[in-house]
Design a protein around this motif. Structure first.
Motif, short mmCIF file in Angstrom:
data_model
loop_
_atom_site.label_atom_id
_atom_site.label_comp_id
_atom_site.label_asym_id
_atom_site.label_seq_id
_atom_site.Cartn_x
_atom_site.Cartn_y
_atom_site.Cartn_z
N HIS A 78 -10.92 10.56 69.40
CA HIS A 78 -9.74 9.93 69.99
C HIS A 78 -10.14 8.68 70.76
O HIS A 78 -11.32 8.43 71.04
CB HIS A 78 -9.03 10.92 70.92
N ARG A 79 -9.11 7.92 71.11
CA ARG A 79 -9.33 6.69 71.88
C ARG A 79 -8.94 6.86 73.34
O ARG A 79 -9.13 5.94 74.14
CB ARG A 79 -8.52 5.55 71.27
N SER A 80 -8.37 8.02 73.70
CA SER A 80 -7.96 8.28 75.09
C SER A 80 -8.05 9.78 75.34
O SER A 80 -8.56 10.53 74.50
CB SER A 80 -6.54 7.75 75.34
N ARG A 81 -7.53 10.22 76.47
CA ARG A 81 -7.77 11.60 76.92
C ARG A 81 -7.31 12.63 75.88
O ARG A 81 -6.36 12.42 75.12
CB ARG A 81 -7.06 11.85 78.25
N VAL A 82 -7.99 13.78 75.90
CA VAL A 82 -7.69 14.90 75.00
C VAL A 82 -6.96 15.97 75.83
O VAL A 82 -7.57 16.71 76.59
CB VAL A 82 -8.98 15.48 74.38
N GLY A 83 -5.63 16.03 75.65
CA GLY A 83 -4.83 16.91 76.50
C GLY A 83 -4.48 18.24 75.88
O GLY A 83 -3.94 19.12 76.57
N SER A 84 -4.77 18.44 74.59
CA SER A 84 -4.43 19.71 73.94
C SER A 84 -5.48 20.04 72.89
O SER A 84 -6.02 19.15 72.23
CB SER A 84 -3.04 19.63 73.29
N MET A 85 -5.74 21.35 72.74
CA MET A 85 -6.72 21.82 71.76
C MET A 85 -6.30 23.19 71.25
O MET A 85 -5.60 23.94 71.94
CB MET A 85 -8.12 21.92 72.39
N ALA A 86 -6.74 23.51 70.02
CA ALA A 86 -6.45 24.82 69.43
C ALA A 86 -7.53 25.14 68.41
O ALA A 86 -7.91 24.28 67.61
CB ALA A 86 -5.07 24.85 68.78
N TRP A 87 -8.00 26.40 68.43
CA TRP A 87 -9.03 26.84 67.50
C TRP A 87 -8.42 27.52 66.28
O TRP A 87 -7.42 28.23 66.38
CB TRP A 87 -9.97 27.84 68.18
N ASN A 88 -9.08 27.33 65.13
CA ASN A 88 -8.76 28.04 63.90
C ASN A 88 -10.10 28.38 63.25
O ASN A 88 -10.65 27.59 62.48
CB ASN A 88 -7.90 27.18 62.98
N SER A 89 -10.62 29.58 63.61
CA SER A 89 -11.96 29.98 63.20
C SER A 89 -12.98 28.96 63.72
O SER A 89 -13.06 28.72 64.92
CB SER A 89 -12.03 30.12 61.67
#
Length: 454
Positions: free
Chosen positions: A222-233
Motif C-alpha cells: 500500500h501507499r498509506s496506512r493499513v487499517g484492515s486485515m483478514a486471514w484466509n489460511s
C-alpha cells in the motif's frame, strides 16, 4: 296446505329442471338436512323413555315422603340402569372419542413433551473492565482481535499488548517507533500464534507471539496506512487508505499475489467467509464489495461479483453468518445507522434495520441465532438482536464513548469491547453453549516458512 306448497320450485313443474335445482331439491328431501332436527331412533332407549314418562314422574312427585332405605335403593337402581340421564330424545349418536394428533403434557409417559428452554439471563454489566490508555478514537481502524489460542491482542498507540484469557496475564508484544507508528490494525492468524500488525507507514509486520520475535515485514502492498486485515489460511488480505485490497501469501518472498480494486476511499472493513471462497470489503466510500476467490487473477486487478451501494455512510462492520454461508451482515456509519443483510450469491438485500446509532462492529452468536452490534453516536451501547425477527433482546450500556471494536472468544461465549473512553470491557452476553464443542486442530504448516524469509 299441500306438499307442493313446501317446495320452493313447485311452480316449475312441467319444465325441465337444471342440475342446480335438482341438487337443492335432493338436499331438501334428504335425511341429512342439517336445518331439520330429526330424532335418531337408533340412538334412543325406548324402555328408559317409557319408564321416565310413567314411573319416573311418580318417583319425583313422591320425593316428599322421606325414606332412607327407599332412597338408597333408588340411587343404586338409577346407577345400575343408567337412569341419571336427563334427556329422553336423542338427535345423534354419541360422538367418537377424539384422537390426539399432538400429545399434550399429560401423555408424557408415552410421548414425553419437550421441555421449554429457560430464558437466558443477559448481564447488564461487564464481567471485567480493564484500562486501555491511548486507544485511538478512530472509526476506520481495527485495533483488537481475539485469537484461537484464547489470547486477546489490542493496540494502544504504538504498542501491541497481549491479554491471556486463561490466566488474565498481560504482556507487551512490541512497541513501534514514532516514524512508523502508530499501529493501525491487528489480526491473528488461524493458528493463534502468529499475528499481523498493520502500521501507519503502509507496512505490515508478522510476529511470533510465543517467542516475541518479528518474522518478517511486508512492504509494497500500500501507499498509506493499513487499517484492515483478514486471514484466509496462509493468505493475509490487507486493506489500505489508498483504497487497495491486496492478497499476501506469507509463505513466499514475493508475497503480493492478488490485487482487488473497487473502492475509491479507505478500506475499513475486511472479512473472509468461513469457506474462504468469498471476501467482503467495506469502505469509506459507503460501498460493500463481494469478491470471489475462484475468480481472482494475479495478472490483473480482480473484478467484484457484487457491488452493494445501499449504505449511505462508511461501512466498517461486517460479519458472515455462521449458520448460513451466503448471509452477510453489514453496518453503516453515523449517516446511515442501519444493519443490512445480504444474500451474497445473488447480491440481494434481504433486510435493513435502522438502529438509531452509528454501527461500529457486528458479531454473530456462534451458538444461537443472534447478532450483537456495537454503536457510537449517540447511545454508545451494545444491542443484542434476535435473528431473523431483529427484535431487541437486550440493550447494554456501560461505555461512555463510541464502542469502536468488538472481539469474540474462541468458545463464542464472551465478547470484548473497546471504546473511545479508553476502557476494555468483557461481557458474557452470548451465554454458555449447551454442549461444549472441541476446539479444531490448527494446521501450522502454512507458517513454517516464515522463519527463513526476511
Amino acid at each position: 296446505m299441500d306438499a307442493g306448497s313446501l317446495n320452493p320450485f313447485s311452480k316449475l313443474r312441467g319444465r325441465s329442471r337444471c342440475p342446480f335445482q335438482e341438487q337443492i331439491l335432493q338436499r331438501i328431501n334428504s335425511k341429512e338436512n342439517l336445518d331439520r332436527f330429526i330424532p335418531n331412533r337408533s340412538a334412543m332407549d325406548y324402555d328408559y323413555a317409557h319408564y321416565m314418562l310413567t314411573e319416573g314422574r311418580k318417583m319425583k312427585e313422591n320425593q316428599t315422603v322421606f325414606s332412607p332405605t327407599r332412597d338408597a335403593y333408588r340411587m343404586q337402581l338409577a346407577e345400575a340402569l343408567n337412569m341419571n340421564r336427563t334427556r329422553i330424545l336423542a338427535f345423534k349418536n354419541k360422538p367418537p372419542t377424539p384422537v390426539e394428533l399432538f400429545p399434550s403434557d399429560h401423555t408424557s409417559s408415552v410421548h414425553p413433551a419437550k421441555t421449554l428452554k429457560p430464558r437466558r439471563h443477559i448481564p447488564q454489566s461487564s464481567e471485567r473492565t480493564l484500562d486501555a490508555p491511548d486507544l485511538m478514537d478512530d472509526f476506520y481502524l481495527n485495533l483488537m482481535d481475539w485469537g484461537s489460542s484464547n489470547v486477546l491482542a489490542i493496540a494502544l498507540g504504538n504498542t501491541v499488548y497481549l491479554w491471556d484469557a486463561s490466566d488474565s496475564s498481560t504482556s507487551e508484544l512490541v512497541t513501534i517507533d514514532d516514524d512508523n507508528g502508530p499501529v493501525t490494525s491487528v489480526s491473528w492468524a488461524p493458528d493463534g500464534r502468529h499475528i499481523a500488525i498493520g502500521l501507519n507507514n503502509s507496512e505490515v509486520q508478522l510476529w511470533d507471539s510465543a517467542s516475541n520475535r518479528q518474522l518478517r515485514t511486508l512492504r509494497g502492498c500500500h501507499r498509506s496506512r493499513v487499517g484492515s486485515m483478514a486471514w484466509n489460511s496462509h493468505i493475509l488480505t490487507t486493506g489500505g487508505m489508498d483504497g487497495m485490497i491486496v492478497n499476501n501469501d506469507v509463505r513466499i518472498r514475493s508475497h503480493v499475489v492478488k490485487t482487488y480494486r473497487g473502492h475509491r476511499q479507505e478500506v475499513c472493513g475486511l472479512k473472509w467467509s468461513a469457506s474462504g471462497q468469498q471476501l467482503a470489503s467495506g469502505g469509506n466510500d459507503n460501498l460493500v464489495h463481494i469478491w470471489d476467490m475462484s475468480k481472482a487473477s494475479s495478472n490483473s486487478p480482480t473484478q467484484w461479483i457484487h457491488r452493494l451501494e445501499d449504505h449511505t455512510s462508511a461501512v466498517k462492520a461486517l460479519a458472515w453468518c455462521p449458520f448460513q454461508s451466503n448471509l452477510l451482515a453489514s453496518g453503516g456509519g453515523g449517516g446511515d445507522r442501519t444493519i443490512k443483510f445480504w444474500n451474497t450469491h445473488t447480491g440481494a438485500c434481504l433486510n435493513s434495520v435502522d438502529t438509531g446509532s452509528q454501527v461500529c462492529a457486528l458479531l454473530w452468536n456462534k451458538n444461537e441465532r443472534e447478532l450483537l452490534s456495537s454503536h457510537g453516536f449517540t447511545q454508545n451501547q451494545l444491542i443484542l438482536w434476535k435473528y431473523p425477527s431483529m427484535v431487541k433482546m437486550a440493550e447494554i450500556m456501560g461505555h461512555t464513548s463510541r464502542v469502536l471494536h468488538m472481539a469474540q472468544s474462541p468458545d463464542g461465549c464472551t465478547v470484548a469491547s473497546a471504546a473511545g473512553d479508553e476502557t476494555l470491557r468483557f461481557w458474557n452476553v452470548f451465554g454458555v453453549p449447551e454442549v461444549a464443542k472441541p476446539a479444531p486442530k490448527v494446521h501450522q504448516e502454512p507458517f513454517s516458512h516464515l522463519n527463513r524469509i526476511r
